[in-house]
Design an enzyme around this catalytic site. Sequence first.
Site, mmCIF file in Angstrom:
data_model
loop_
_atom_site.group_PDB
_atom_site.id
_atom_site.type_symbol
_atom_site.label_atom_id
_atom_site.label_comp_id
_atom_site.label_asym_id
_atom_site.label_seq_id
_atom_site.Cartn_x
_atom_site.Cartn_y
_atom_site.Cartn_z
ATOM 1 N N GLY A 106 0.818 -1.213 0.000
ATOM 2 C CA GLY A 106 0.000 0.000 0.000
ATOM 3 C C GLY A 106 0.846 1.255 0.000
ATOM 4 C CE1 TYR A 107 -0.391 4.211 -4.038
ATOM 5 C CE2 TYR A 107 -2.093 5.739 -3.356
ATOM 6 C CZ TYR A 107 -1.470 5.005 -4.348
ATOM 7 O OH TYR A 107 -1.930 5.084 -5.636
ATOM 8 C CB CYS B 276 -2.247 12.105 7.563
ATOM 9 S SG CYS B 276 -3.821 11.817 6.732
ATOM 10 C CG ASN C 161 -0.848 12.317 2.748
ATOM 11 O OD1 ASN C 161 -0.308 13.145 1.999
ATOM 12 N ND2 ASN C 161 -1.388 11.208 2.292
HETATM 13 N N1 LIG Z 1 -2.670 7.181 3.235
HETATM 14 C C1 LIG Z 1 -2.386 7.981 4.261
HETATM 15 O O1 LIG Z 1 -2.167 9.179 4.088
HETATM 16 C C2 LIG Z 1 -2.308 7.436 5.659
HETATM 17 C C3 LIG Z 1 -1.678 8.207 6.635
HETATM 18 C C4 LIG Z 1 -1.579 7.690 7.931
HETATM 19 C C5 LIG Z 1 -2.116 6.450 8.210
HETATM 20 N N2 LIG Z 1 -2.746 5.739 7.262
HETATM 21 C C6 LIG Z 1 -3.262 4.420 7.615
HETATM 22 O O2 LIG Z 1 -2.357 3.469 7.119
HETATM 23 C C7 LIG Z 1 -3.057 2.272 6.767
HETATM 24 C C8 LIG Z 1 -2.717 1.941 5.309
HETATM 25 O O3 LIG Z 1 -3.183 3.021 4.519
HETATM 26 P P1 LIG Z 1 -2.800 3.144 2.989
HETATM 27 O O4 LIG Z 1 -3.176 4.513 2.576
HETATM 28 O O5 LIG Z 1 -1.429 2.685 2.749
HETATM 29 O O6 LIG Z 1 -3.803 2.114 2.333
HETATM 30 P P2 LIG Z 1 -3.618 1.208 1.033
HETATM 31 O O7 LIG Z 1 -2.747 1.884 0.065
HETATM 32 O O8 LIG Z 1 -4.978 0.811 0.629
HETATM 33 O O9 LIG Z 1 -2.828 -0.074 1.575
HETATM 34 C C9 LIG Z 1 -3.350 -0.929 2.508
HETATM 35 C C10 LIG Z 1 -2.658 -2.280 2.365
HETATM 36 O O10 LIG Z 1 -3.183 -3.159 3.324
HETATM 37 C C11 LIG Z 1 -3.282 -4.470 2.785
HETATM 38 N N3 LIG Z 1 -4.538 -5.016 3.266
HETATM 39 C C12 LIG Z 1 -5.772 -4.703 2.874
HETATM 40 N N4 LIG Z 1 -6.673 -5.380 3.580
HETATM 41 C C13 LIG Z 1 -5.986 -6.155 4.429
HETATM 42 C C14 LIG Z 1 -6.345 -7.109 5.429
HETATM 43 N N5 LIG Z 1 -7.628 -7.374 5.679
HETATM 44 N N6 LIG Z 1 -5.366 -7.706 6.103
HETATM 45 C C15 LIG Z 1 -4.090 -7.444 5.847
HETATM 46 N N7 LIG Z 1 -3.682 -6.561 4.899
HETATM 47 C C16 LIG Z 1 -4.634 -5.936 4.222
HETATM 48 C C17 LIG Z 1 -3.250 -4.340 1.284
HETATM 49 O O11 LIG Z 1 -2.207 -5.114 0.733
HETATM 50 P P3 LIG Z 1 -2.379 -6.569 0.113
HETATM 51 O O12 LIG Z 1 -3.755 -6.634 -0.452
HETATM 52 O O13 LIG Z 1 -1.345 -6.715 -0.917
HETATM 53 O O14 LIG Z 1 -2.140 -7.462 1.269
HETATM 54 C C18 LIG Z 1 -2.896 -2.877 1.044
HETATM 55 O O15 LIG Z 1 -1.720 -2.736 0.262
HETATM 56 C C19 LIG Z 1 -4.519 2.548 7.002
HETATM 57 O O16 LIG Z 1 -4.895 2.057 8.247
HETATM 58 C C20 LIG Z 1 -4.590 4.057 6.991
HETATM 59 O O17 LIG Z 1 -5.646 4.552 7.759
HETATM 60 C C21 LIG Z 1 -2.815 6.192 5.972
#
Ligand SMILES: NC(=O)c1ccc[n+]([C@@H]2O[C@H](COP(=O)([O-])OP(=O)(O)OC[C@H]3O[C@@H](n4cnc5c(N)ncnc54)[C@H](OP(=O)(O)O)[C@@H]3O)[C@@H](O)[C@H]2O)c1
Lengths: 342, 342, 342, 342, 59, 59
Positions: free
Chosen positions: C11-12, C147, C309
């Site tokens: 993920g990101y 964020c 973020n």
């Molecule tokens: N984006 C932001 O700015 C930001 C900032 C701070 C915190 N966050 C938090 O960081 C976390 C990830 O955010 P993101 O933006 O990176 O989201 P994302 O790009 O959608 O990535 C999430 C990853 O989690 C994996 N995933 C999905 N469902 C899952 C499950 N049930 N069990 C295990 N792995 C699973 C997926 O990978 P696979 O399908 O390959 O396993 C996916 O690559 C979230 O909780 C978000 O709230 C995000």
Amino acid sequence: MIRAAVVGAAGYIGGEVLRLLLGHPKVEVAAAVSSRYPGKRVDGPHPNLRGTTDLAFCTEEQLDSYDVLFLATPHRATMKLLPRLAPKAKTVIDLSGDFRLRDAEEFARRYGAEHTRPDLLGEFTTGLPELAREQLAGADRIAAPGCMATAAILALTPLTDAGLIEPDVDVDARTGSSGSGATAGEANLHAERSGSMRLFATSGHRHEAEIAQACGVRPVMTATGVEAVRGVQTVCRTTLREGVTEADVRAAYRRRYADEPFVRVVAQRRGLYRLPEPKILLGSNFCDVGFAADGSGSRRLLAIAALDNLVKGGAGNAVQSLNVRMGWPERLGLEFPGLHPV
Amino acid sequence: MIRAAVVGAAGYIGGEVLRLLLGHPKVEVAAAVSSRYPGKRVDGPHPNLRGTTDLAFCTEEQLDSYDVLFLATPHRATMKLLPRLAPKAKTVIDLSGDFRLRDAEEFARRYGAEHTRPDLLGEFTTGLPELAREQLAGADRIAAPGCMATAAILALTPLTDAGLIEPDVDVDARTGSSGSGATAGEANLHAERSGSMRLFATSGHRHEAEIAQACGVRPVMTATGVEAVRGVQTVCRTTLREGVTEADVRAAYRRRYADEPFVRVVAQRRGLYRLPEPKILLGSNFCDVGFAADGSGSRRLLAIAALDNLVKGGAGNAVQSLNVRMGWPERLGLEFPGLHPV
Amino acid sequence: MIRAAVVGAAGYIGGEVLRLLLGHPKVEVAAAVSSRYPGKRVDGPHPNLRGTTDLAFCTEEQLDSYDVLFLATPHRATMKLLPRLAPKAKTVIDLSGDFRLRDAEEFARRYGAEHTRPDLLGEFTTGLPELAREQLAGADRIAAPGCMATAAILALTPLTDAGLIEPDVDVDARTGSSGSGATAGEANLHAERSGSMRLFATSGHRHEAEIAQACGVRPVMTATGVEAVRGVQTVCRTTLREGVTEADVRAAYRRRYADEPFVRVVAQRRGLYRLPEPKILLGSNFCDVGFAADGSGSRRLLAIAALDNLVKGGAGNAVQSLNVRMGWPERLGLEFPGLHPV
Amino acid sequence: MIRAAVVGAAGYIGGEVLRLLLGHPKVEVAAAVSSRYPGKRVDGPHPNLRGTTDLAFCTEEQLDSYDVLFLATPHRATMKLLPRLAPKAKTVIDLSGDFRLRDAEEFARRYGAEHTRPDLLGEFTTGLPELAREQLAGADRIAAPGCMATAAILALTPLTDAGLIEPDVDVDARTGSSGSGATAGEANLHAERSGSMRLFATSGHRHEAEIAQACGVRPVMTATGVEAVRGVQTVCRTTLREGVTEADVRAAYRRRYADEPFVRVVAQRRGLYRLPEPKILLGSNFCDVGFAADGSGSRRLLAIAALDNLVKGGAGNAVQSLNVRMGWPERLGLEFPGLHPV
Amino acid sequence: MTTAATTACPECTTPVSTESDLRLSELVECPDCRSELEVVATEPVVLALAPEPEEDWGE
Amino acid sequence: MTTAATTACPECTTPVSTESDLRLSELVECPDCRSELEVVATEPVVLALAPEPEEDWGE
Ligand SMILES: NC(=O)c1ccc[n+]([C@@H]2O[C@H](COP(=O)([O-])OP(=O)(O)OC[C@H]3O[C@@H](n4cnc5c(N)ncnc54)[C@H](OP(=O)(O)O)[C@@H]3O)[C@@H](O)[C@H]2O)c1
Ligand SMILES: NC(=O)c1ccc[n+]([C@@H]2O[C@H](COP(=O)([O-])OP(=O)(O)OC[C@H]3O[C@@H](n4cnc5c(N)ncnc54)[C@H](OP(=O)(O)O)[C@@H]3O)[C@@H](O)[C@H]2O)c1
Ligand SMILES: NC(=O)c1ccc[n+]([C@@H]2O[C@H](COP(=O)([O-])OP(=O)(O)OC[C@H]3O[C@@H](n4cnc5c(N)ncnc54)[C@H](OP(=O)(O)O)[C@@H]3O)[C@@H](O)[C@H]2O)c1
Ligand SMILES: NC(=O)c1ccc[n+]([C@@H]2O[C@H](COP(=O)([O-])OP(=O)(O)OC[C@H]3O[C@@H](n4cnc5c(N)ncnc54)[C@H](OP(=O)(O)O)[C@@H]3O)[C@@H](O)[C@H]2O)c1
Ligand SMILES: [Zn+2]
Ligand SMILES: [Zn+2]
């Protein structure tokens, strides 16, 4: 056909007035004034007009007389131009800030200069049909409001008219780069302005005075430059009077704008575009207005509006005012609805 | 620690040299020259440097002597500055176009002015480690190539070195707005430059001469300004020599760049980023190069490169050249890999 | 060197953790988990990492044991993963929303689901060194804040710590598209999201609870998606307590952040970048904070913050927390200052 | 008033057909088909149409009979739809790729599937008035060309008609994201697509076949996705026949397009917008075409075109074809000239 | 125990290293062109280009 | 020889260090709010906010 002249015609607002008038079935563009480009074709600085006109710019001196004169010149310069240009036309529509405020002292405070013709302020009607349709019918001195002011006023009017909100309002305006005109300064350099979220006004923005004058509220305004060329969104943070419900709010908006050709109430629960957003309004004379109450039962209410600053926030609104002034159908020449996706 | 000075330090390339040197473990930034901002902090025009330095700009007159001097000043001005500034430093690294071409007549044709110091042209080594690593080891006059030229040269070199292509090459460069520097002209106004696809050079671009000199090809070059602040992509349309296969091409790229720290071969069959693209290179000193043969068996071959014009296309490349010159690890101070998403 | 594993590594946020750890001198990335890409190279979905690693993704089942485990997985999924993954590492740093709130009922209200492991909430330390540096030194369950919450908290803390403002705060957050992760839904389609000014939350955003918990204020929050990929800006509209002056505010910010390596106070009267703006923070772990009092002498005060973020709002902050936890220099692996222009 | 139906009306091209027909004085939109949104208002997925219509989508089954039917459905699906839908309208205008090529084998090669109704290919007239105005006057099966093909064809036609160029042509197309339709795939995710310069086709693009068929050249085509939602620019690299001068070229363009309402020749020596660029064409049915010879006297000639892919590259062109078919003024409903700045 | 051998990528001829315990239909990735390759025989290992969903970008 | 003293920024009250050889009308920059400050007296140094060209952004 009436004959129109545009002063400041090489600028962004001037160009937009030209675009709209050239497509208007009842107006002939008889003169477009520019001091930088006299004798040059208007489709030089306004390349979108290629193929629609062979018009060339003229100088102010070459003006004779017209049915209507649009002033799309900078504030503070316009109050000096007006006295010598007004005699050249029956109707004058000013797009600058110089004749919007009725109070010369407020003008001086906001614009950092004494008004040179305070005597004329009283002659002007606000060029916003939603506020002053009846007065515009007979008006020959029309001052169109500022772009962010127009958005805030149209967002707030249904609430203030119906007495639904407290007077203190936070106006949070977000704007694209065309709002500063065709002026190549460091702040408008692509590499600097691109992707910015620049709070260029944190209080005391000029448009506060226009909003106060029109709506009788006490606005404090912030303005942020965001990534966009055209487009203004204003988010007004307001407080509902005791006992006012969201249903009252929705009803007030619906009622207020039921017959308005260019205001749409957008406050939806589904879809991607639930609240007003300027991108789908590029080139359009619509102002979308909406609202959102706080789910939690507090008295907080957001009143939101979006428009294209060069159209409903400027040239389009001026042309709509002309249509009202002339007794023409209000949509004439302003039919373009906007694009999606964009 | 060596002591470095930067002239033209208030510009975009100058700012990027500052950023990289301030993070470089073996260089102290001893002076940053600006005529517009003497005495002012460098983190004024370069707000990203806040918190990393208290450095202020000085005037040219305040310069004393340094180990290395970076010139980040406009072409045609630089050839006049060099003679009086060169004595102030052991090593001079020029980022302008003034000392890139070895032939003064070619310079005159390309830059529209006679070279004022043709005698010095021969003293300069090309500041591109991928081409001139050995010469750079002992070089004290270094001329870094142009941003679009660097991209095209790195795309073509594996092919020309291995004799795989015919000499006629079409170089199609796409560039962001920072390539024109921090100059507020009408063309760089956000509202005009934004979203553009502007063919600002249809032939005869200066960088043609650099590409010809470096690769021995006959380039014709177009350049298009696209929506981006940083970033250059060059697409070279070339013709394979008789009998050359795509496997030969792939092998040539792999071989040529096997040990290069800052060139990555990107020519993939799957994924979103199959070929070089600048957005993931923002701030990075990588140049990505790739190729695509014509499936249909024709001899057509695209050679593609992407880089950040201010880094590998400018300041980063200059710092990499310094690292080579000093015998330091080549990656020193240049480790940032770029971002995704962005 | 310690050994780290990242779950949600495709993920990101996961990709950004990888980028930072791969450049970290004291951490070896020992495992990157993805269910979609097991066996595939991490530089497939994260093309910026090409040339910096040969790492491939593994499955959760292939994990053994590590010094530190980063969870970059969705909220609600993470609370189910944690119990089975926590035994695999001494230290767990969770980037999801699942262990940020100390109160399980508040969690249920905000996240629309019962917490499955409320018993674990008390074990977590907030992963924000500016708030909890001392606790982090010994922490093995770390929950990094959201964020937008991080930005708001860092903007407000100097004011709340010094008792300068009233408790009601309007938090106006503006965010880029990477905040929603790598999920291809209609709302994130380029043609829809591009150029938007989308008020996607008008009240009740989850991050309100984090801000309230950290600062003891009563926040109401709006969130607007604006044109950007990375970047968050929060504008907090606050009210100064009686008698508090702008000089008090400036002093409070200076004092609070005097020794912070990653918070810069930006509240200038001149220049283009007077107040915090995210674009110059891309890739950087800085959070810029600033303020603006109302010139007119009212008690209104804006407190503004900007960050990337994915870095200070996510992965960078997590790595900074790790540095604190391990007793390493806090800047380790986080030196990139950001770019200008960009 | 004639009655029109649109199939695929929830898509981007379908929405643009709706926008144009709703503003067309001689057409009533009698049906808009969508399988995803039956019974829902068309201004849901097309928010720009709010306030202009109360129309709701229907299912294919609800169609009865119409004067004209627009097919805005995917290629390969459309050839299956056509036989059952064609009986419902006198005139069918297909916007997909299924009936553009006259040769079923070429179709199979380009579209990776056998044509299911090769017998119908011969019934279709190319929906490009500039090429086939006379045939369109009596046509009841009209196939509008692809967006990039339209641009390339309009750029090349004056040259091929006048026999000025050699047959080998390199077509370099640059396109915005709306060209891929409203499909939320990873490639169209805002964070991935934003700021990209993605060479998604390096040879063999389908539109090559249309260009070859229309102009009798041997095109090789590359296509790059650049940052834009709407807009296509094609840069054709061609070779002039021996003895042909730039004056001949200019004359050929002028002559060929002298009376065309929607093609403008743009090849200027001054100004910011010297050559065709799509941004000023958003929403407009203009295709701008231009050219640039090589100053150095070589035989190289660039032929350039720009258009809005959803208008002149799709829906607008289809409506223009309808106007021709019906014997109406060709500009009817297509008067919007485009915006500047934007 | 698995031992590594190499076989050429059918797409770009780059050597792809394969583990000896590969099974039929398993997918491996070419390290150079990143093609997805399907194991169509195991002794010796033969790789073929795996079919890919068509990408349709730009009309 | 120059010696440094400090005086408060009239805009934000931050101490601004000033060299003893400052001349009348010289401009110095506040290190905190970055105001441009004009030397309006020298013994002792008095700083006043230098006039700034109006910025006009957003209509
Ligand atoms: N984006 C932001 O700015 C930001 C900032 C701070 C915190 N966050 C938090 O960081 C976390 C990830 O955010 P993101 O933006 O990176 O989201 P994302 O790009 O959608 O990535 C999430 C990853 O989690 C994996 N995933 C999905 N469902 C899952 C499950 N049930 N069990 C295990 N792995 C699973 C997926 O990978 P696979 O399908 O390959 O396993 C996916 O690559 C979230 O909780 C978000 O709230 C995000
Ligand atoms: N941009 C907006 O969104 C917007 C919206 C609503 C209202 N307005 C108001 O509309 C007016 C024009 O704004 P703009 O954005 O179009 O600015 P602009 O692009 O800078 O154009 C202003 C034009 O005024 C002319 N001009 C400048 N100084 C003049 C003078 N002293 N006397 C006569 N003409 C002069 C210039 O043309 P020449 O040098 O060729 O004569 C210039 O083209 C301003 O008053 C502005 O506040 C703007
Ligand atoms: N931008 C790129 O992508 C790029 C890439 C590679 C190479 N280059 C080359 O790098 C050089 C700088 O480019 P840039 O983009 O940084 O331009 P820039 O932003 O316009 O900066 C140029 C700087 O040079 C100074 N300067 C101007 N005229 C001068 C003169 N006559 N003598 C001494 N200094 C002068 C100016 O600073 P003061 O007025 O404060 O002194 C200005 O800050 C140019 O030669 C350019 O061709 C640029
Ligand atoms: N985008 C451009 O720039 C452009 C330009 C010129 C031509 N075209 C062509 O125009 C056509 C539509 O393109 P677009 O960009 O508008 O795509 P789009 O946004 O994806 O819309 C296609 C529409 O077709 C409908 N549809 C999908 N599968 C269907 C099926 N099997 N049978 C019937 N309807 C189906 C869908 O609506 P429901 O699911 O609601 O039924 C969808 O809204 C394509 O053939 C494209 O090649 C596109
Ligand atoms: Zn391969
Ligand atoms: Zn100060």
